[in-house]
Design a protein around this motif. Structure first.
Motif, PDB file in Angstrom:
ATOM      1  N   MET A 260       0.859  -1.243   0.080  1.00  0.00           N
ATOM      2  CA  MET A 260      -0.070  -0.102  -0.006  1.00  0.00           C
ATOM      3  C   MET A 260       0.770   1.290   0.077  1.00  0.00           C
ATOM      4  SD  MET A 260      -3.373   0.816   2.072  1.00  0.00           S
ATOM      5  CE  MET A 260      -3.281   2.444   3.196  1.00  0.00           C
ATOM      6  N   ALA A 261       0.585   2.200  -0.872  1.00  0.00           N
ATOM      7  CA  ALA A 261       1.299   3.233  -1.030  1.00  0.00           C
ATOM      8  C   ALA A 261       1.265   4.222   0.493  1.00  0.00           C
ATOM      9  CB  ALA A 261       0.661   4.315  -2.088  1.00  0.00           C
ATOM     10  N   VAL A 262       2.443   4.906   0.738  1.00  0.00           N
ATOM     11  CA  VAL A 262       2.326   5.595   1.866  1.00  0.00           C
ATOM     12  C   VAL A 262       1.992   7.163   1.352  1.00  0.00           C
ATOM     13  CG1 VAL A 262       3.736   4.228   3.441  1.00  0.00           C
ATOM     14  CG2 VAL A 262       4.820   6.003   1.772  1.00  0.00           C
ATOM     15  N   GLY A 263       2.180   7.405   0.132  1.00  0.00           N
ATOM     16  CA  GLY A 263       1.699   8.816  -0.389  1.00  0.00           C
ATOM     17  C   GLY A 263       1.907   8.703  -1.776  1.00  0.00           C
ATOM     18  N   CYS A 264       2.095  10.008  -2.194  1.00  0.00           N
ATOM     19  CA  CYS A 264       1.979  10.393  -3.764  1.00  0.00           C
ATOM     20  C   CYS A 264       3.545  10.712  -4.333  1.00  0.00           C
ATOM     21  CB  CYS A 264       1.040  11.172  -4.039  1.00  0.00           C
ATOM     22  SG  CYS A 264       0.998  11.965  -5.716  1.00  0.00           S
ATOM     23  N   LEU A 265       4.008  10.245  -5.139  1.00  0.00           N
ATOM     24  CA  LEU A 265       5.315  10.568  -5.744  1.00  0.00           C
ATOM     25  C   LEU A 265       5.124  11.895  -6.391  1.00  0.00           C
ATOM     26  CD1 LEU A 265       8.411  10.019  -6.481  1.00  0.00           C
ATOM     27  CD2 LEU A 265       7.525   8.720  -8.280  1.00  0.00           C
ATOM     28  N   ALA A 266       6.044  12.777  -6.026  1.00  0.00           N
ATOM     29  CA  ALA A 266       6.132  14.173  -6.622  1.00  0.00           C
ATOM     30  C   ALA A 266       7.152  14.291  -7.923  1.00  0.00           C
ATOM     31  CB  ALA A 266       5.870  15.324  -5.784  1.00  0.00           C
ATOM     32  N   LEU A 267       6.833  14.769  -8.948  1.00  0.00           N
ATOM     33  CA  LEU A 267       7.872  14.644  -9.770  1.00  0.00           C
ATOM     34  C   LEU A 267       7.996  16.425 -10.408  1.00  0.00           C
ATOM     35  CD1 LEU A 267       6.775  12.405 -12.874  1.00  0.00           C
ATOM     36  CD2 LEU A 267       8.117  11.891 -10.837  1.00  0.00           C
ATOM     37  N   ASN A 268       9.116  16.761 -10.511  1.00  0.00           N
ATOM     38  CA  ASN A 268       9.481  18.242 -10.776  1.00  0.00           C
ATOM     39  C   ASN A 268       8.738  18.577 -12.161  1.00  0.00           C
ATOM     40  OD1 ASN A 268      10.213  20.910 -10.898  1.00  0.00           O
ATOM     41  ND2 ASN A 268      12.377  20.167 -10.385  1.00  0.00           N
ATOM     42  N   ALA A 269       8.662  19.440 -12.983  1.00  0.00           N
ATOM     43  CA  ALA A 269       8.112  19.547 -14.261  1.00  0.00           C
ATOM     44  C   ALA A 269       8.969  18.982 -15.295  1.00  0.00           C
ATOM     45  CB  ALA A 269       8.077  21.377 -14.470  1.00  0.00           C
ATOM     46  N   SER A 270      10.178  18.734 -14.956  1.00  0.00           N
ATOM     47  CA  SER A 270      11.275  18.040 -15.857  1.00  0.00           C
ATOM     48  C   SER A 270      10.945  16.724 -15.424  1.00  0.00           C
ATOM     49  CB  SER A 270      12.555  18.482 -15.396  1.00  0.00           C
ATOM     50  OG  SER A 270      12.757  18.249 -14.159  1.00  0.00           O
ATOM     51  N   PHE A 271      10.126  16.115 -14.707  1.00  0.00           N
ATOM     52  CA  PHE A 271       9.785  14.703 -14.593  1.00  0.00           C
ATOM     53  C   PHE A 271      10.874  14.125 -13.504  1.00  0.00           C
ATOM     54  CE2 PHE A 271       6.877  15.000 -18.223  1.00  0.00           C
ATOM     55  CZ  PHE A 271       6.062  14.353 -17.946  1.00  0.00           C
ATOM     56  N   GLU A 272      11.693  15.063 -13.090  1.00  0.00           N
ATOM     57  CA  GLU A 272      12.788  14.631 -12.120  1.00  0.00           C
ATOM     58  C   GLU A 272      11.911  14.246 -10.749  1.00  0.00           C
ATOM     59  OE1 GLU A 272      16.507  15.738  -9.363  1.00  0.00           O
ATOM     60  OE2 GLU A 272      15.648  17.514 -10.544  1.00  0.00           O
ATOM     61  N   PRO A 273      12.024  12.826 -10.293  1.00  0.00           N
ATOM     62  CA  PRO A 273      11.423  12.471  -9.150  1.00  0.00           C
ATOM     63  C   PRO A 273      11.989  13.471  -7.896  1.00  0.00           C
ATOM     64  CG  PRO A 273      12.121  10.581 -10.399  1.00  0.00           C
ATOM     65  CD  PRO A 273      12.726  11.704 -10.755  1.00  0.00           C
ATOM     66  N   LEU A 274      10.841  13.974  -7.181  1.00  0.00           N
ATOM     67  CA  LEU A 274      11.512  14.783  -6.201  1.00  0.00           C
ATOM     68  C   LEU A 274      11.211  14.393  -4.844  1.00  0.00           C
ATOM     69  CD1 LEU A 274      10.137  18.349  -7.195  1.00  0.00           C
ATOM     70  CD2 LEU A 274      12.509  17.591  -7.158  1.00  0.00           C
ATOM     71  N   THR A 275      10.083  13.864  -4.441  1.00  0.00           N
ATOM     72  CA  THR A 275       9.859  13.605  -3.099  1.00  0.00           C
ATOM     73  C   THR A 275       8.715  12.751  -2.909  1.00  0.00           C
ATOM     74  OG1 THR A 275      10.124  13.948  -0.710  1.00  0.00           O
ATOM     75  CG2 THR A 275       8.972  15.613  -2.152  1.00  0.00           C
ATOM     76  N   MET A 276       8.160  11.924  -1.625  1.00  0.00           N
ATOM     77  CA  MET A 276       7.052  11.651  -1.690  1.00  0.00           C
ATOM     78  C   MET A 276       6.214  12.700  -0.693  1.00  0.00           C
ATOM     79  SD  MET A 276       7.190   8.498  -2.823  1.00  0.00           S
ATOM     80  CE  MET A 276       5.979   7.567  -2.122  1.00  0.00           C
ATOM     81  N   VAL A 277       5.009  12.878  -1.269  1.00  0.00           N
ATOM     82  CA  VAL A 277       4.218  13.938  -0.308  1.00  0.00           C
ATOM     83  C   VAL A 277       2.873  13.212   0.181  1.00  0.00           C
ATOM     84  CG1 VAL A 277       4.897  16.064  -1.506  1.00  0.00           C
ATOM     85  CG2 VAL A 277       2.945  14.954  -2.529  1.00  0.00           C
ATOM     86  N   PRO A 278       2.399  13.524   1.231  1.00  0.00           N
ATOM     87  CA  PRO A 278       1.189  12.939   1.816  1.00  0.00           C
ATOM     88  C   PRO A 278       0.011  13.140   0.864  1.00  0.00           C
ATOM     89  CG  PRO A 278       2.049  14.393   3.446  1.00  0.00           C
ATOM     90  CD  PRO A 278       2.857  14.667   2.167  1.00  0.00           C
TER      91      PRO A 278
END
Ligand code: ZN
Length: 190
Positions: A1-19
């Motif tokens: 189960m996912a703990v959060g949502c993966l946030a990508l930069n506009a460039s598609f670079e993965p940045l972090t997980m956000v709630p």
């Protein structure tokens, strides 16, 4: 189960997980778009029902300051060292009650050492106390693995679990090798 949502930069670079709630707010405010969603598990509020975002992409590129990427935190430090004391080799599971993993400065701060990735290692509290303010050569305590600065994204995922959909975006941006390294770290962290 996912703990959060993966946030990508506009460039598609993965940045972090956000709630999830933060991811939804970014989407509703138009600051991010949903790239992947879990349609089988919608998010419901009083008035609307939305697909649960698994991956979002920021609409505007954000520059992540280098000092933020370089910041040493114990969470990331312990993950880098695989939750293992770098002096006696015990892992967090081997510790006795009231012992803990701590941050040790290889060259002590009092001897001119800095609080940087290349000078900090994970140490159990007894080893940290024993080493005290001495240099490795003075007491014969040397880290098992010479400390280096890890990759920022490497760290972010070392302490969290990814869903297969989210993992695909890491692989897209960083390649298969990075994903394999992360998966290996995940296994050690559990
Ligand atoms: Zn130790």
């Amino acid at each position: 189960m996912a703990v959060g949502c993966l946030a990508l930069n506009a460039s598609f670079e993965p940045l972090t997980m956000v709630p999830l709630h933060r991811a939804l707010r970014l989407v509703i405010e138009g600051k991010a778009e949903v790239v992947e969603a879990d349609r089988n598990r919608p998010v419901r509020s009083e008035r609307l029902s939305l697909p649960r975002p698994a991956v979002i992409r920021l609409t505007r590129f954000i520059h992540v300051p280098r000092r933020f990427r370089r910041q040493v935190t114990n969470t990331f430090l312990f993950a880098r060292d695989r939750y293992r004391c770098q002096y006696c080799g015990r892992s967090s599971g081997d510790l006795r009650p009231r012992e803990a993993l701590t941050r040790d400065h290889v060259i002590p701060l009092s001897r001119g050492g800095m609080n940087v990735w290349e000078n900090v290692v994970t140490a159990c509290s007894p080893c940290n106390t024993r080493k005290s303010n001495r240099l490795p050569v003075e007491i014969g305590m040397h880290p098992m693995v010479p400390p280096t600065e890890p990759h920022f994204v490497h760290l972010s995922w070392a302490v969290r679990r990814l869903t297969p959909v989210q993992a695909r975006y890491i692989q897209l941006f960083y390649g298969r090798e990075m994903l394999e390294q992360l998966e290996e770290l995940e296994l050690h962290a559990r």
